[in-house]
Design a protein around this motif. Structure first.
Motif, PDB file in Angstrom:
ATOM      1  N   ARG B 116       0.902  -1.202  -0.084  1.00  0.00           N
ATOM      2  CA  ARG B 116      -0.052   0.009  -0.010  1.00  0.00           C
ATOM      3  C   ARG B 116       0.792   1.380  -0.051  1.00  0.00           C
ATOM      4  N   GLU B 119       1.520   1.739  -3.516  1.00  0.00           N
ATOM      5  CA  GLU B 119       0.259   2.331  -4.223  1.00  0.00           C
ATOM      6  C   GLU B 119       0.091   3.701  -3.713  1.00  0.00           C
ATOM      7  N   SER B 120       0.261   3.967  -2.798  1.00  0.00           N
ATOM      8  CA  SER B 120       0.097   5.541  -2.065  1.00  0.00           C
ATOM      9  C   SER B 120       1.206   6.515  -2.714  1.00  0.00           C
ATOM     10  N   ALA B 121       2.337   5.856  -3.117  1.00  0.00           N
ATOM     11  CA  ALA B 121       3.116   6.682  -3.885  1.00  0.00           C
ATOM     12  C   ALA B 121       2.787   6.860  -5.265  1.00  0.00           C
ATOM     13  N   TYR B 122       2.158   5.820  -5.999  1.00  0.00           N
ATOM     14  CA  TYR B 122       1.740   6.034  -7.237  1.00  0.00           C
ATOM     15  C   TYR B 122       0.471   7.114  -7.466  1.00  0.00           C
TER      16      TYR B 122
END
Lengths: 238, 217
Positions: B116, B119-122
């Motif tokens: 996650r 994903e948070s960085a994306y």
């Protein structure tokens, strides 16, 4: 309508099949039992998962279209996403976390003051409470000036008092914000408190009757159980 | 006692460790997250130096890096010199020899990172490469350190590969392990004993450090 969503995706036990839209500055609450496909839906809007078929568009810009083979990566959708449990970067301080993708770093300070965590700027995520982490996660999402805000059970891991506090904060947030907010919860109180519109999702489909069935008392069967053993169906305390 | 072989060993271990961490990190990232058919084949190939006798690795390196091998010919056309029996030659050899010792701990460290977070960085707009540099690397520091120490120790102990590729040129390719071997061959047991004794506290201290790093992670 600024956000239009029409998606189908096969999951292990059921199929998500949804078609709805959300106007600007609306807070749309998605509610329903756990495991009903709400989080998968949010992840599809964010671009972290792809629907099998359908179309997701925001203000005329296509984010996903199975027919035209469009699938914009999450990086290009410019949205704010707050997950259920904190996903702050453990190696950065709260301030650095919020400023990580900030459109304007000067804004971060204001957000911190507004969310009451200004005194914690230099702390690392593991040095503050869960509520403070979620406040910071909100700041991080807002500092990016998102076009759309996705909140996936952002407060459900917190204690009741903190949760109520943060609910107020989100409600307050609405005034200054023009982007649509998609909010996932399975807490009916929270939904009633925040929602402009509610979208009950059960097993991947919109089920308008779900709220009624959940809140309404059990139709009088034999004899009603004594008052003390009944579960309160809806506690109207915020 | 002659300290020069220790100096060569140290130089070799530092050079190999530095080179290998930079090379192995992207490879470990790829193995940790990519999914494609035949991935286990690639993984086994990366681990092959672990299972091969060092002299076998050394033999093939001699063939490839020799004046008639592909790498040797290219190198000779570029520089006019030979790769065999040089310091650079043994750096290349020990890099290949220690590859699995870098890739495995790095891969494990990368896999420990919560998906996650990536994903948070994306969602915050970071490309895959930026996410790797700004999120994954800073959060696997202890794994990287553990990999570096393992590679370092493994390099200090290398023998067969280095002997094949580098021979034993004093000050150039004669490392401590080879010096000990030669001292024994020449019946200089006192010298061999002293050099061997030096290894024990160094290796022990580094292993303690690896343990500590692994616990911290």
């Amino acid at each position: 309508m600024s956000l239009e969503i029409r998606v189908r995706k096969k999951l292990k036990y059921f199929e998500i099949d949804l078609d709805f839209s959300c106007p600007d500055d609306h807070l749309l609450v998605m509610i329903g039992p756990s495991g009903g496909g709400k989080t998968t839906l949010i992840r599809m809007v964010a671009g972290l998962e792809s629907p099998d078929a359908g179309r997701i568009a925001y203000r005329g810009e296509t984010w996903f279209d199975s027919e035209r083979k469009v699938d914009l990566p999450p990086q290009k959708r410019r949205l704010g996403y707050v997950f259920q449990e904190y996903t702050l970067f453990p190696h950065l301080s709260l301030y650095e976390n919020a400023a990580f993708a900030a459109a304007d770093r000067a804004e971060v300070g204001n957000l911190f003051v507004r969310f009451g965590i200004d005194h914690l700027r230099g702390r690392k995520p593991h040095q503050v409470s869960g509520g403070e982490r979620q406040r910071c996660a909100l700041c991080q999402a807002l500092a990016r000036r998102p076009r759309l805000l996705l909140l996936d059970e952002p407060f459900s891991a917190l204690d009741v008092v903190t949760r109520r506090c943060l609910r107020e904060a989100v409600k307050g947030l609405r005034e200054g914000l023009t982007c649509p907010i998609l909010y996932v919860t399975h807490d009916i109180n929270e939904a009633l408190f925040l929602a402009d519109e509610m979208l009950p999702i059960v097993e991947g489909r919109i089920d308008r009757g779900w709220m009624q069935r959940t809140i309404a008392p059990i139709p009088d069967s034999e004899e009603a159980p004594p008052r003390a053993t009944r579960q309160p169906r809806l506690a109207l305390v915020y | 006692m002659d300290w020069q072989p220790f100096y060569v060993t140290l130089k070799l271990a530092v050079a190999t460790t530095g080179l290998l961490i930079v090379l192995a990190a992207p490879l470990a990232y790829f193995l940790a997250y990519a999914r494609f058919p035949g991935k286990s084949m690639i993984e086994a190939l990366v681990n092959l130096p672990l299972a091969l006798p060092p002299t076998v690795i050394g033999f093939y390196l001699v063939v490839v890096m020799g004046p008639k091998g592909a790498a040797g010919r290219v190198w000779e056309a570029l520089t006019g010199g030979s790769l065999l029996f040089t310091f650079l030659g043994i750096v290349i050899a020990s890099t290949l020899y220690s590859l699995p010792f870098a890739v495995q701990p790095l891969k494990a460290a990368f896999q420990r990172i919560d998906r996650r977070l990536m994903e948070s960085a994306y969602i915050l707009g970071l490309s895959r490469k930026a996410t790797f540099l700004r999120v994954i690397i800073p959060n696997s520091v202890s794994g990287i350190a553990a990999a570096a120490i393992l590679v370092f120790l493994h390099c200090m102990g290398a023998f067969g590969v280095l002997l094949m590729v580098g021979g034993s040129l004093p000050g150039e390719t004669k490392v401590a392990s080879i010096a000990i071997y030669e001292a024994v061959e020449a019946m200089k047991y006192r010298e061999a004993g002293l050099m061997s004794l030096c290894f024990i506290p160094i290796s022990y201290a580094f292993l303690l450090l690896v343990n500590r790093l692994n616990r911290g992670a």
